[in-house]
Design a protein around this motif. Structure first.
Motif, PDB file in Angstrom:
ATOM      1  N   CYS A  11       0.804  -1.227   0.000  1.00 55.07           N
ATOM      2  CA  CYS A  11       0.000   0.000   0.000  1.00 55.07           C
ATOM      3  C   CYS A  11       0.836   1.276   0.000  1.00 55.07           C
ATOM      4  O   CYS A  11       2.039   1.251   0.269  1.00 55.07           O
ATOM      5  CB  CYS A  11      -0.909  -0.017   1.228  1.00 55.07           C
ATOM      6  N   ASP A  17      -6.179   4.083   1.408  1.00 53.51           N
ATOM      7  CA  ASP A  17      -5.297   2.992   1.861  1.00 53.51           C
ATOM      8  C   ASP A  17      -5.457   2.765   3.364  1.00 53.51           C
ATOM      9  O   ASP A  17      -5.453   1.612   3.834  1.00 53.51           O
ATOM     10  CB  ASP A  17      -3.822   3.313   1.597  1.00 53.51           C
ATOM     11  N   ASP A 235      -9.522   1.690  -2.415  1.00 53.32           N
ATOM     12  CA  ASP A 235      -8.633   0.610  -1.951  1.00 53.32           C
ATOM     13  C   ASP A 235      -9.315  -0.476  -1.112  1.00 53.32           C
ATOM     14  O   ASP A 235      -8.982  -1.669  -1.272  1.00 53.32           O
ATOM     15  CB  ASP A 235      -7.452   1.213  -1.183  1.00 53.32           C
TER      16      ASP A 235
END
Ligand code: BDR
Ligand code: CA
Length: 306
Positions: A11, A17, A235
């Motif tokens: 990440c 994230d 994400d």
């Protein structure tokens, strides 16, 4: 969660994230987090990964990854995520340090030790470097769930999504290696939006994680979405695509990765395979309300204590 296949989360935190890290802590057997240069430089993404894990009270090792893409110059998204990557202001110094082993080496080692899933939610540089270190890596990784690319429009250019634009050569290396991959591109993640009401809900929950996460989200939200439907939570979709596949529809496809020129970063879908295309799985539809509910649950209570 400690059962299920071992998972590495690769990440570049990054606000969405950070939300994905909370999801991975709650729903995955997370054995490592690897940082990569992407939304902000590697020093920040590494610090942010350590900080978010500490907020979640998750003792998961962080391995610092690539400081630059394979070929092109670094390109950041600090306008969206803040100069240090988690909204306005600096990230508090974490208590833990990153491990001494580089991310690509850790990925190869963990893949050699037994079955492994990788969820990658930034530029694919670390995974490409791992493929270059160990040409057998593709056969050792059960599956790679990647947030990146798009079967429709881009968000950096008309054609290119950020993670694909930032390091197209790494996508080519990873896809060409034969690693089984499911792509959660913008065509999917634009279905999953968070709005001001979600900021309010996180503030009201007032947990150790939801309070800072509310401020991350408020910053992310402040940019406004182009169509007024809220900001895409890109994400976490890749994490939940692995842990809750029943909430996503997928289909096989052939993609051609554009490396340079006006279409750099485009993941063009082609009807039939031909030279240069790669066979992948593409996520096409999300049960958005259910996905959002899981994200909120994980951000409020990543350790599933309540
Ligand atoms: C992707 O780009 C980054 O800014 C986000 O963290 C996400 O991984 C979306 O295009
Ligand atoms: Ca990201």
């Amino acid at each position: 969660m400690t059962s299920g296949p071992r998972v590495i989360l690769d990440c570049d935190p990054g606000i969405d994230d950070a939300f994905a890290i909370f999801c991975a802590v709650r729903f995955c057997n997370l054995v490592a987090v690897t940082s990569v240069s992407g939304n902000v430089p590697i020093t920040h993404t590494t610090t942010n990964a350590l900080h978010v894990l500490e907020l979640a009270e998750a003792s998961v090792p962080v391995f610092r990854g690539a400081a630059a893409p394979l070929v092109v110059e670094p390109f950041f998204a600090d306008r969206i995520h803040g100069e240090a990557g988690l909204g306005a202001g600096a990230t508090p110094p974490p208590q833990a340090d990153a491990e001494p082993e580089p991310a690509a080496s850790a990925i190869c080692r963990l893949a050699a030790e037994g079955p492994l899933v990788i969820v990658a939610i930034g530029p694919l540089t670390n995974i490409a470097e791992a493929v270059q270190l160990d040409p057998e890596l593709a056969s050792r990784v059960d599956h790679l769930y990647w947030m990146g690319g798009s079967t429709t429009v881009g968000n950096v250019t008309e054609h290119a999504e950020f993670n694909a634009w930032a390091d197209p050569h790494s996508i080519e290396v990873v896809m060409a290696s034969g690693t089984p991959i499911t792509m959660f591109g913008l065509n999917l993640t634009h279905q999953v939006r968070l709005q001001g009401t979600h900021v309010d809900r996180l503030r009201t929950a007032a947990t150790q994680t939801s309070t800072p996460a509310a401020e991350f989200l408020a910053f992310y939200e402040s940019h406004g979405s182009r169509d007024g439907r809220g900001q895409p939570m890109h994400d976490p979709c890749a994490v939940l695509g692995f842990t809750h596949p029943e909430l996503f529809e997928t289909e096989p496809g052939n993609t051609l990765v554009h490396l340079s020129g006006d279409t750099r970063g485009m993941t063009e879908m082609t009807d039939s395979p031909h030279a240069g295309t790669h066979r992948i799985t593409v996520a096409t539809k999300a049960a958005a309300d259910d996905v959002i509910e899981l994200i909120m649950t994980a951000v409020i209570d990543p350790q599933a204590r309540s």
